[in-house]
Design an enzyme around this catalytic site. Structure first.
Site, PDB file in Angstrom:
ATOM      1  N   TRP A 125      -0.544  11.328   5.159  1.00 22.53           N
ATOM      2  CA  TRP A 125      -0.302   9.860   4.609  1.00 22.53           C
ATOM      3  C   TRP A 125      -0.861   9.982   2.934  1.00 22.53           C
ATOM      4  O   TRP A 125      -1.928  10.777   2.735  1.00 22.53           O
ATOM      5  CB  TRP A 125      -1.594   8.994   5.186  1.00 22.53           C
ATOM      6  CG  TRP A 125      -1.614   7.603   4.684  1.00 22.53           C
ATOM      7  CD1 TRP A 125      -0.609   6.887   4.242  1.00 22.53           C
ATOM      8  CD2 TRP A 125      -2.692   6.766   4.548  1.00 22.53           C
ATOM      9  NE1 TRP A 125      -1.042   5.455   4.044  1.00 22.53           N
ATOM     10  CE2 TRP A 125      -2.431   5.483   4.166  1.00 22.53           C
ATOM     11  CE3 TRP A 125      -4.203   7.114   4.874  1.00 22.53           C
ATOM     12  CZ2 TRP A 125      -3.413   4.640   3.934  1.00 22.53           C
ATOM     13  CZ3 TRP A 125      -5.073   6.095   4.679  1.00 22.53           C
ATOM     14  CH2 TRP A 125      -4.770   4.938   4.054  1.00 22.53           C
ATOM     15  N   ASP A 206      -7.677  10.780  12.664  1.00 25.51           N
ATOM     16  CA  ASP A 206      -7.270   9.547  12.344  1.00 25.51           C
ATOM     17  C   ASP A 206      -6.405   8.737  13.358  1.00 25.51           C
ATOM     18  O   ASP A 206      -5.121   9.435  13.783  1.00 25.51           O
ATOM     19  CB  ASP A 206      -6.358   9.725  11.036  1.00 25.51           C
ATOM     20  CG  ASP A 206      -5.991   8.320  10.294  1.00 25.51           C
ATOM     21  OD1 ASP A 206      -6.288   7.194  11.006  1.00 25.51           O
ATOM     22  OD2 ASP A 206      -5.549   8.484   9.208  1.00 25.51           O
ATOM     23  N   LYS A 241      -2.286  -1.945  12.949  1.00 27.41           N
ATOM     24  CA  LYS A 241      -0.892  -1.843  13.285  1.00 27.41           C
ATOM     25  C   LYS A 241      -0.689  -2.179  14.808  1.00 27.41           C
ATOM     26  O   LYS A 241       0.239  -3.035  15.011  1.00 27.41           O
ATOM     27  CB  LYS A 241      -0.321  -0.441  13.247  1.00 27.41           C
ATOM     28  CG  LYS A 241      -0.917   0.285  12.043  1.00 27.41           C
ATOM     29  CD  LYS A 241      -0.161   0.193  10.914  1.00 27.41           C
ATOM     30  CE  LYS A 241      -0.977   1.152   9.772  1.00 27.41           C
ATOM     31  NZ  LYS A 241      -0.435   1.102   8.394  1.00 27.41           N
TER      32      LYS A 241
END
Ligand code: LMR
Length: 394
Positions: A125, A206, A241
Site C-alpha cells: 500500500w 495489517d 471497508k
C-alpha cells in the site's frame, strides 16, 4: 523557521486520484482507483445494517461525553470476539481507521527501541512506508516482485527476516494484498511465525479487508500462527471497508506483549501516544460497529451484505480471468488473487492514456479496484485496455 522554507511536495497518489476522478466531467468514466467498494450500479451505498444501527443510536444514545484515549471499550471487545475469534491475550484500542492504527503501531515501535527497523515487502500500500517513516521508524525493504511468474515472492521477505536483528519489526498484510491481491500461502504464514519466534521479531499485521478476500473466517485464519505463537505482536484493523464506513474512520490496534504486565505497559503507551496525537478517537463509527456486532439480528444482516460484496468481487475476478490475454496483459493470472485489488503490468504511459483517452482510472502503479467494473462497463474497459497497448506497441 518560516513557512517560506517549506518546499513543494508531490501529491499523495491515492488522494490526488480521488480528486482527478471526481473532477472528470466525462460520462461513463470508470473508476478503478481508490479502494472503495462499488456495487453493480457503480454506487458505494451505506449498508442497510449500518443505517439501522445509526437509527438505534439516534434513539438511544444519551450522552456525547468523552470516552477517553482508548475510545469505545465495548467496540474493541466485540471486534476482538467476532473478528479475531477470541482474545488470545491481546488487548486493543480504538483508532482513527486502519491508518491511525498503523501510525500508533509505528510510534510504539520507535518508543520501544528507536534503533529498530521495520521490514516491508514491496509492492505494498502506497501509504505504508510514508506512515512508518513519519512515525520515526527506520525502514528495510525487500523487493517481492516476480516479473517472470507475474506473481509476488513473499518468501523473499521471509528470507530477509532470517538475518534480521532481534527486536526488528515486519509488516505483513493478512489478506487481499494491496495492491496485488496475492497473499502468502499457509506454509509461509507458519514460517513467518517460526522466524518471528526464533529471532524475537515483532510482526505488525495489517488487517484492513476482513471478509472481502477469501471469506470472513478465511481472511483471518492464515494469521493464526502469528496470533497463537508469536509473543509480541501488533494487529492494525480497519472497519472502513468491511462495514462501508470509510469516512467515519474506524479502526483498532490490537497488541500483545510477552506477558500480561508488558501488555499492560504497551497499552498505557498507546493511550499516551493517542493523547498527544489526537487525544481521543471520534465515536460514531465505532458505536455503529459495536451496535451491529452486539446484536445477533443486525450482525447476520451485516454479514449477508458483506458476503454479497465479496461475492461480487470474486465473480468479477473470475469473469476477467476467463478473458485470458488482452494484449500483453494475462488476465488469467488474476484467478490466483483475492479481494478488491489486482495489479496490471501496464507502463506508465499506458495508464496515462487509459485515463486521458478512455476515462479509465487505475492507481499509478497499475493497481485496479475490481469493484469499479460491472456488466455495464466491462467491455468498454477491456476494449480500452487493448487499445492503449496497441498504441504502445505501434
Ligand atoms: C486504497 O488503498 O485505495 C485505500 O486504502 C485508500 C487509501 O487511503 O489509500
Amino acid at each position: 523557521m518560516s513557512f517560506e522554507n517549506l518546499g513543494a511536495i508531490p501529491a499523495d497518489p491515492m488522494l490526488s486520484l480521488i480528486q482527478r476522478v471526481a473532477s472528470d466531467p466525462r460520462d461513463g468514466k470508470i473508476d478503478l482507483g481508490v479502494g472503495v467498494y462499488q456495487d453493480a450500479e457503480g454506487r458505494t451505498p451505506v449498508f442497510d445494517s449500518v443505517k439501522q444501527a445509526e437509527s438505534h443510536l439516534v434513539r438511544t444514545q444519551s450522552t456525547k461525553a468523552y470516552l477517553g484515549a482508548g475510545g469505545d471499550a465495548g467496540y474493541v471487545e466485540q471486534l476482538t470476539a467476532h473478528a479475531l475469534g477470541g482474545n488470545l491475550g491481546l488487548r486493543g484500542i480504538q483508532t482513527i481507521g486502519g491508518t491511525g492504527a498503523l501510525r500508533l503501531a509505528g510510534e510504539l515501535l520507535v518508543r520501544g527501541a528507536p534503533e529498530r527497523r521495520i521490514w516491508i515487502g514491496l509492492p505494498t500500500w502506497t501509504n505504508h512506508e510514508p506512515l512508518m517513516r513519519a512515525a520515526g521508524l527506520r525502514i528495510a525493504h525487500c523487493d517481492l516482485d516476480d516479473p517472470a511468474r507475474g506473481g509476488l515472492r513473499h518468501e523473499v521477505l521471509l528470507d530477509a527476516l532470517r538475518d534480521a536483528p532481534a527486536g526488528d519489526a515486519f509488516l505483513v498484510q493478512a489478506s487481499g494484498h494491496n495492491p496485488t491481491g496475492i497473499d502468502p500461502d499457509p506454509a509461509l504464514w507458519q514460517a513467518f511465525a517460526d522466524v518471528a519466534v526464533a529471532r524475537r521479531l515483532v510482526p505488525l499485521v495489517d488487517l484492513a479487508y476482513q471478509g472481502l478476500g477469501a471469506g470472513w473466517r478465511e481472511d483471518v485464519a492464515p494469521i493464526a500462527p502469528l496470533l497463537e505463537r508469536v509473543p509480541r505482536l501488533l494487529v492494525a484493523y480497519s472497519c472502513d471497508k468491511n462495514f462501508g464506513l470509510y469516512r467515519e474512520r474506524v479502526g483498532a490496534l490490537f497488541h500483545r506483549g510477552a506477558n500480561p504486565e508488558e501488555t499492560a505497559r504497551v497499552h498505557d503507551h498507546l493511550l499516551a501516544i493517542a493523547r498527544v496525537g489526537y487525544s481521543m478517537p471520534p465515536d460514531h463509527g465505532a458505536a455503529i460497529v459495536r451496535t451491529i456486532l452486539a446484536d445477533p439480528r443486525l450482525r447476520a444482516q451485516w454479514r449477508a451484505e458483506l458476503d454479497a460484496a465479496r461475492d461480487r468481487l470474486a465473480s468479477m475476478r473470475a469473469t476477467l480471468a476467463c478473458r485470458g490475454r488482452v494484449g500483453e496483459v494475462d488476465l488469467a493470472a488474476l484467478a490466483a488473487g483475492h479481494g478488491m485489488f489486482a495489479q496490471l503490468p501496464l507502463s506508465a504511459p499506458a495508464i496515462q492514456r487509459l485515463q486521458a483517452e478512455h476515462a479509465v482510472y487505475l492507481a499509478p502503479s497499475g493497481r485496479m479496484n475490481l469493484a469499479g467494473l460491472n456488466a455495464g462497463n466491462l467491455e468498454r474497459f477491456l476494449a480500452a485496455l487493448e487499445a492503449v497497448q496497441r498504441r504502445s506497441a505501434a
